[in-house]
Design an enzyme around this catalytic site. Structure first.
Site, PDB file in Angstrom:
ATOM      1  N   SER A   1      -5.637   1.144   8.128  1.00  0.00           N
ATOM      2  CA  SER A   1      -4.699   2.255   8.153  1.00  0.00           C
ATOM      3  C   SER A   1      -5.058   3.235   9.273  1.00  0.00           C
ATOM      4  O   SER A   1      -5.033   2.866  10.440  1.00  0.00           O
ATOM      5  CB  SER A   1      -4.667   2.933   6.773  1.00  0.00           C
ATOM      6  OG  SER A   1      -3.601   3.840   6.680  1.00  0.00           O
TER       7      SER A   1
ATOM      8  N   ASP B   1       3.540  -3.289   1.441  1.00  0.00           N
ATOM      9  CA  ASP B   1       2.903  -2.021   1.822  1.00  0.00           C
ATOM     10  C   ASP B   1       3.954  -0.919   1.865  1.00  0.00           C
ATOM     11  O   ASP B   1       4.941  -1.010   2.611  1.00  0.00           O
ATOM     12  CB  ASP B   1       2.242  -2.188   3.191  1.00  0.00           C
ATOM     13  CG  ASP B   1       1.329  -1.036   3.559  1.00  0.00           C
ATOM     14  OD1 ASP B   1       1.683   0.120   3.281  1.00  0.00           O
ATOM     15  OD2 ASP B   1       0.274  -1.309   4.154  1.00  0.00           O
TER      16      ASP B   1
ATOM     17  N   HIS C   1      -1.075  -1.730   0.346  1.00  0.00           N
ATOM     18  CA  HIS C   1      -1.939  -0.996   1.274  1.00  0.00           C
ATOM     19  C   HIS C   1      -3.343  -0.791   0.704  1.00  0.00           C
ATOM     20  O   HIS C   1      -4.147  -0.097   1.310  1.00  0.00           O
ATOM     21  CB  HIS C   1      -1.302   0.372   1.554  1.00  0.00           C
ATOM     22  CG  HIS C   1      -1.744   1.025   2.834  1.00  0.00           C
ATOM     23  ND1 HIS C   1      -1.431   0.541   4.084  1.00  0.00           N
ATOM     24  CD2 HIS C   1      -2.486   2.147   3.055  1.00  0.00           C
ATOM     25  CE1 HIS C   1      -1.940   1.331   5.013  1.00  0.00           C
ATOM     26  NE2 HIS C   1      -2.594   2.311   4.417  1.00  0.00           N
TER      27      HIS C   1
END
Length: 383
Positions: free
Chosen positions: A122, A201, A234
């Protein structure tokens, strides 16, 4: 600043002059150095590959460190840039910390990371890509999980750059998509860049934008492997599912770089008449006469004879044996049971040895490496 470090058992066996390669892991928003350590399940793979993992925190911390009420700015959200705007500029120097201060400390205190690669998730994926693109000479390879690929074009990045750097425009110097496009050609240092992205995600469409990075890679001819996975989100469950493959990806390239580095050092030392190991430089490139216990026939006593060991040919390695014994396979051969056993033979293939010289094309070991030759390939990692 706080960081965590995993050291494989090979680190305890390394000589003072050698350095275990390292993988730097950069974590995402809201994380610290503990998230990856406790959730990713990466250490078994790192142990197998013989590489260290260095895990910095995502920001400076403390009561005197500026913060924000929202999760995507301030502490745990340093975005891996050196802040220039107040009140962030005094403490938020994450780019310098990860690229200069921390590697110097880890190398000095632990003897780790003369060769290093980088990976992240991320916000940390954004950090890994941008650090690698801004200084490709310092990183052997780069990969990422669900990275923020084009932060000047997404809310997370725009907010961070405006706060830390004073404008979104200033953030272009820390945007992987922009950096790759402005580089204008592929990075010769990176034969491939690995990205894993979950299709479930929740941040994929408006924050991560991997398609923008793919487009830039296509424009400049950069090999970029983006693997999309159905039903993965995620979270660290996603990272744990594929982290072993990322560690193997980096280990392969770190090992290759280490072999090339050692070969270059050996070649440089040879040109100066200096041996890379304890061997006399007069032996390099010449046949060596020494003693060996030779098995002339099955079930016959071995005989101590003087033999000649030729110089190594292409793909071959010549070693000095310093400790030896007969293993089960040797005895099986000496007793005449091995249909592939040939005589005369010098047994004791699992010897403790030191590489004396290598033939053309050998990059996996270099003179001075401590090795244990095996009947079949098992480890391929010298100490």
């Amino acid at each position: 600043m706080t960081f965590a470090i995993f050291l494989p058992s090979a680190h305890a066996l390394a000589s003072p002059s050698s350095s275990i390669p390292a993988l730097y892991w950069l974590s995402g928003l809201t994380c610290d150095d503990t998230n990856f350590s406790t959730k990713a399940g990466a250490f078994a793979a790192a142990e197998r590959e013989g590489i260290a993992i260095v895990i910095p925190d995502t920001s400076p911390r403390g009561e005197d460190v500026p913060n924000d009420d929202n999760y995507d700015l301030g502490q745990a959200a340093g975005f891996y840039v050196d802040a220039t705007a107040e009140p962030w500029s005094r403490h938020y120097q994450m780019y310098a910390y990860v690229t200069k201060e921390l590697p110097a400390l880890v190398q000095s205190e632990y003897g780790v990371g003369a060769l290093r690669s980088i990976c992240g998730h991320s916000m940390g994926g954004h950090g890994a890509l941008t650090l690698a693109f801004k200084d490709p000479q310092s990183w052997t390879s780069v990969s990422a999980f669900a990275p923020i690929c084009n932060p000047t074009d997404c809310p997370w990045g725009q907010k961070a750059f405006a706060a830390y750097l004073g404008s979104v425009e200033a953030g272009r110097a820390h945007d992987a998509t922009v950096l790759l496009r402005e580089h204008g050609k592929h990075f010769v240092e990176y034969d491939d860049i690995l990205i894993d992205q979950g299709l479930a995600d929740q941040f994929l469409e408006n924050q991560l934008l991997p398609e923008n990075l793919e487009k830039a890679a296509g424009e400049v001819g950069q090999t970029l492997t983006v693997r999309r996975h159905k039903d993965y989100d995620h979270s660290y469950y996603f990272i744990a599912a594929f982290i072993d493959e990322h560690i193997a990806f980096h280990s392969k390239r770190l090992r290759s770089a280490m072999g090339k580095k050692r070969a270059a050092e050996a070649e440089a030392e040879a040109s100066l008449g200096v041996g890379a190991s304890s061997f006399s430089p007069e032996t390099a490139g010449k046949p060596i006469t020494c003693k060996a216990m030779v098995a002339r026939a099955p079930k016959e006593p071995m005989v101590c004879e003087e033999i000649t060991v030729d110089t190594p040919k292409a793909g071959e390695v010549r070693v000095k044996v310093v400790a030896n014994a007969l293993c089960h396979t040797d005895i099986y051969t000496l007793d005449g049971f091995d249909p592939e056993g040939l005589f005369p033979s010098i047994l004791g293939h699992e010897a403790g040895a030191i590489v004396e010289s290598v033939g053309p094309g050998v990059t996996s070991v270099a003179p001075g490496d401590h090795v244990v030759p095996g009947y079949t390939p098992q480890c391929a990692k010298p100490s």
